[in-house]
Design a protein around this motif. Structure first.
Motif, PDB file in Angstrom:
ATOM      1  N   ASP A 161       0.914  -1.228  -0.065  1.00  0.00           N
ATOM      2  CA  ASP A 161       0.001  -0.080  -0.044  1.00  0.00           C
ATOM      3  C   ASP A 161       0.834   1.298   0.152  1.00  0.00           C
ATOM      4  O   ASP A 161       0.535   2.194  -0.710  1.00  0.00           O
ATOM      5  N   ALA A 162       1.934   1.239   0.830  1.00  0.00           N
ATOM      6  CA  ALA A 162       2.864   2.438   0.905  1.00  0.00           C
ATOM      7  C   ALA A 162       3.390   2.877  -0.293  1.00  0.00           C
ATOM      8  O   ALA A 162       3.482   3.918  -0.858  1.00  0.00           O
ATOM      9  N   ILE A 456     -16.022   3.810  -3.378  1.00  0.00           N
ATOM     10  CA  ILE A 456     -17.018   3.772  -2.223  1.00  0.00           C
ATOM     11  C   ILE A 456     -17.702   2.626  -2.079  1.00  0.00           C
ATOM     12  O   ILE A 456     -17.648   1.755  -1.092  1.00  0.00           O
ATOM     13  N   VAL A 457     -18.304   2.058  -3.168  1.00  0.00           N
ATOM     14  CA  VAL A 457     -19.091   0.766  -3.289  1.00  0.00           C
ATOM     15  C   VAL A 457     -18.138  -0.558  -3.042  1.00  0.00           C
ATOM     16  O   VAL A 457     -18.348  -1.374  -2.381  1.00  0.00           O
ATOM     17  N   VAL A 458     -17.052  -0.473  -3.868  1.00  0.00           N
ATOM     18  CA  VAL A 458     -16.095  -1.639  -3.877  1.00  0.00           C
ATOM     19  C   VAL A 458     -15.519  -1.850  -2.330  1.00  0.00           C
ATOM     20  O   VAL A 458     -15.405  -2.931  -1.846  1.00  0.00           O
ATOM     21  N   VAL A 459     -15.124  -0.717  -1.809  1.00  0.00           N
ATOM     22  CA  VAL A 459     -14.588  -0.755  -0.498  1.00  0.00           C
ATOM     23  C   VAL A 459     -15.440  -1.132   0.691  1.00  0.00           C
ATOM     24  O   VAL A 459     -15.201  -1.859   1.560  1.00  0.00           O
ATOM     25  N   ARG A 460     -16.627  -0.747   0.454  1.00  0.00           N
ATOM     26  CA  ARG A 460     -17.674  -1.074   1.431  1.00  0.00           C
ATOM     27  C   ARG A 460     -18.161  -2.649   1.241  1.00  0.00           C
ATOM     28  O   ARG A 460     -18.302  -3.361   2.211  1.00  0.00           O
ATOM     29  N   THR A 461     -17.941  -3.233   0.135  1.00  0.00           N
ATOM     30  CA  THR A 461     -18.283  -4.681  -0.286  1.00  0.00           C
ATOM     31  C   THR A 461     -17.342  -5.379   0.174  1.00  0.00           C
ATOM     32  O   THR A 461     -17.598  -6.524   0.828  1.00  0.00           O
ATOM     33  N   LYS A 462     -16.085  -5.158  -0.110  1.00  0.00           N
ATOM     34  CA  LYS A 462     -15.103  -5.986  -0.217  1.00  0.00           C
ATOM     35  C   LYS A 462     -13.902  -5.444   0.825  1.00  0.00           C
ATOM     36  O   LYS A 462     -13.138  -6.655   1.356  1.00  0.00           O
ATOM     37  N   VAL A 465      -8.770  -3.685   2.193  1.00  0.00           N
ATOM     38  CA  VAL A 465      -7.785  -4.338   1.507  1.00  0.00           C
ATOM     39  C   VAL A 465      -7.726  -3.988  -0.095  1.00  0.00           C
ATOM     40  O   VAL A 465      -6.809  -3.699  -0.746  1.00  0.00           O
ATOM     41  N   ASP A 466      -9.193  -3.494  -0.621  1.00  0.00           N
ATOM     42  CA  ASP A 466      -9.130  -3.152  -2.255  1.00  0.00           C
ATOM     43  C   ASP A 466      -8.992  -1.700  -2.347  1.00  0.00           C
ATOM     44  O   ASP A 466      -9.366  -1.520  -3.508  1.00  0.00           O
ATOM     45  N   ILE A 467      -8.753  -0.811  -1.345  1.00  0.00           N
ATOM     46  CA  ILE A 467      -8.982   0.445  -1.603  1.00  0.00           C
ATOM     47  C   ILE A 467      -7.946   1.008  -2.441  1.00  0.00           C
ATOM     48  O   ILE A 467      -7.911   1.868  -3.289  1.00  0.00           O
ATOM     49  N   ARG A 468      -6.580   0.391  -2.479  1.00  0.00           N
ATOM     50  CA  ARG A 468      -5.579   0.765  -3.389  1.00  0.00           C
ATOM     51  C   ARG A 468      -5.736   0.477  -4.637  1.00  0.00           C
ATOM     52  O   ARG A 468      -5.571   1.205  -5.731  1.00  0.00           O
TER      53      ARG A 468
END
Length: 598
Positions: A161-162, A456-462, A465-468
């Motif tokens: 991530d970093a 927003i939807v992907v991070v709330r759903t998964k 870890v998938d925000i990057r």
């Protein structure tokens, strides 16, 4: 095949290889796409005043170096161990590499690291605008790779991530693709600071090699500001933790010898050849630059807060939250350290890394906020530690999840970046922030909303870890849109390259080009692309540090002026014959051929 790949990735070795591969691919994309002919084309010529000026210095140093080597019939590596061959190789080595020169005169504002590296890339790939940018791109790549490996060893979890946040931040992308000295300072400085902390945590002396070697490289990039910042940050860190013995142990004799062996030869040699170097470089370009507005770069005190917010885009919300979180952890550690019975059974109190990163991030921002001369690149060394804090913060929030307000803010910032970038072509064409056709505004708004919603939807759903990954998707698309779809517009509006090509096509046999009331970036750009001095008609708009000649040439020449100044031509030329060649509408410039005075 896909199943076997998934099984391999789940293994420890497979995960390491997978993460390293992802980091390399993303880094290569953000650094090289649209930069070189082999990676999407040479889309944008040199911009600003510094890029063409630094590239021209490297070109002239390389020409002098080649001339000296040719004179002595030698190469850097001697033909044999004979004294004559060794002397010839020495003269070849130092020829053209000591004194930076611009238009045949010494240019002593910056040390020579960028020029040396650009000379090497020029010799390997030819002289071009894209090869002039490879020193910054390669230095950034080294910083990302070594930061990833360092974090993978000492702070596993948020290392990928970093690295991805670091390479995709607006400031890193912009300066990594520029022919300037800023990344030549920030990259080795960051590697050196990580090396010092590795020594602090492990006690193994070989990590101090990173500190001394890379801070020496940073010194050769921009001067004494590199060791000053390194020493100040380390002093603050150890002082707050009351570990003065660590400061004494940081003073490593082999490292000091290495530092001076790297730094002193060039500084001594350039001073011997240019007695004015000490006052010009140390006093004027360091002390006076900091204490006054000598170079006309005055900005308000809060300037770097704005630069930081923009430079961290689109990760600004997460990054500032992570910085605040690191600050809170540091305060908590300080409170615990103040108790007499702290960390029973442990010699060193707590995890010091967040505190070190916070001090590293804040010091350049605070220090340069008091400077009388401010430029965006001065706080570039603050971006890597903030990116590391952000990666660590995201790793720690994977189980609890990112707060809704923070996720929504981050998504909105991704949408805002998308909206702004999609409207950049309209701004360049019409010179307005709002395009004249509402359909373009609607389309940009729709894509911005899509990008924000997707994040927003992907991070709330998964999960976090998938925000990057989901944040990088629109960024990758936006870079393609900007460089491939609109690269020509960028080139036409911000680089002198198209203008230089038009002049060469319209008047191939005229070598002298003169300007009046033309921006410095255009002037220096024309000088680089034509590889010749550009004459100023008058000194009224010449900066104090310009080395270009002033006066109206007697011979035949090309004149470039703002179109609004055309009615003044007769007054300037006083009866001399001239004729228009073409009009550069994007820059508002008119180009004329002026005949000899007699």
């Amino acid at each position: 095949m896909a199943g076997s790949l998934r099984v391999y990735v789940r293994t420890q070795l497979g995960r390491v290889v997978w993460e390293f591969g992802v980091m390399l691919v993303v880094t290569a994309y953000f650094l090289l796409f649209g930069l070189t002919p082999l990676t999407g084309g040479d889309r944008l010529g040199l911009v600003g005043a510094d890029e063409p000026r630094y590239a021209q210095i490297a070109r002239e140093m390389l020409a002098q170096h080649s001339a000296v080597c040719h004179e002595f019939h030698a190469k850097v590596w001697p033909h044999s161990a004979k004294p004559a061959d060794l002397h010839a190789s020495y003269e070849c080595f130092v020829g053209g590499t000591i004194t930076p020169i611009l238009y045949g005169k010494p240019w002593l504002e910056k040390p020579a690291l960028y020029y040396w590296r650009a000379m090497g890339f020029f010799k390997e790939f030819g002289i071009s605008d894209w090869s002039a940018r490879l020193p910054s791109a390669s230095a950034t790549a080294l910083m990302i790779i070594l930061a990833f490996l360092h974090l993978r060893r000492f702070r596993p979890g948020g290392h990928l991530d970093a690295a991805l946040i670091m390479i995709s931040s607006a400031a890193i992308v912009a300066f990594a693709r520029g022919a300037s000295t800023d990344m030549q300072l920030a990259a080795p400085f960051s590697i050196g600071m990580l090396g010092w902390y590795a020594w602090y945590e492990t006690g193994k002396k070989y990590w101090l090699f990173d500190l001394y070697f890379f801070v020496a490289a940073a010194t050769l990039a921009k001067g004494p500001v590199a060791p000053f910042m390194a020493l100040a940050i380390i002093l603050l860190f150890l002082g707050l933790r009351r570990e003065w013995s660590a400061l004494r142990r940081t003073i490593w004799i082999p490292g000091i010898i290495l530092y001076f062996l790297m730094v002193l030869p060039w500084f001594i040699a350039v001073q011997r050849r240019n007695p004015q170097f000490f006052s010009k470089f140390f006093f004027q370009n360091n002390i006076e630059r900091y204490t006054s507005n000598l170079f006309r770069h005055h900005q308000p005190f809060y300037y770097y807060l704005i630069v930081l917010i923009i430079g961290l885009m689109p990760w600004t919300a997460l990054a500032l939250r992570a910085l605040w979180d690191g600050f809170q952890i540091s305060i908590a550690e300080w409170k615990v350290r103040s108790q007499p019975k702290r960390y029973l059974g442990h010699i060193r109190p707590g995890d010091a890394f967040p505190e070190f990163l916070v001090l590293w991030a804040l010091f350049p921002i605070i220090f340069f906020s008091f400077s009388g001369s401010k430029l965006p690149g001065y706080i570039l060394p603050s971006i890597p530690p903030i990116a590391i804090l952000t990666g660590d913060y995201l790793f720690r929030t994977r189980r609890t999840g990112i707060p809704n307000w923070l996720l929504i803010t981050h998504g909105c910032l991704v949408g805002a970046v998308t909206f702004v970038v999609l409207l950049v072509p309209q701004y360049m064409v019409y010179n307005k922030f709002i395009p004249p056709h509402p359909i373009d505004l609607i389309e940009a708004g729709a894509f911005a909303l899509l990008a924000a919603t997707l994040v927003i939807v992907v991070v709330r759903t998964k999960g976090a870890v998938d925000i990057r990954t989901i944040t990088l998707v629109p960024l990758i698309g936006l870079m393609f849109f900007l460089l491939v779809k609109n690269g020509n517009l960028l080139d036409q509006n911000y680089s002198a390259r198209p203008l230089a090509r038009q002049i060469a096509a319209a008047a191939p046999n005229i070598h002298t080009v003169a300007v009046r009331d033309v921006r410095r970036d255009i002037t220096y750009g024309l000088a680089f692309y034509r590889n010749e001095k550009i004459v100023h008609y008058t000194g009224d708009h010449v900066e104090p540090d310009d080395t270009l000649p002033v006066g109206i040439p007697d011979g035949e020449h090309i004149l470039v002026i703002p179109t609004s100044d055309v009615p003044q031509l007769n007054n300037w030329l006083q009866g001399r014959l001239y004729q228009p060649l073409f009009l550069d509408e994007t820059k508002g410039l008119s180009v004329y051929q002026v005949y000899p005075r007699n």
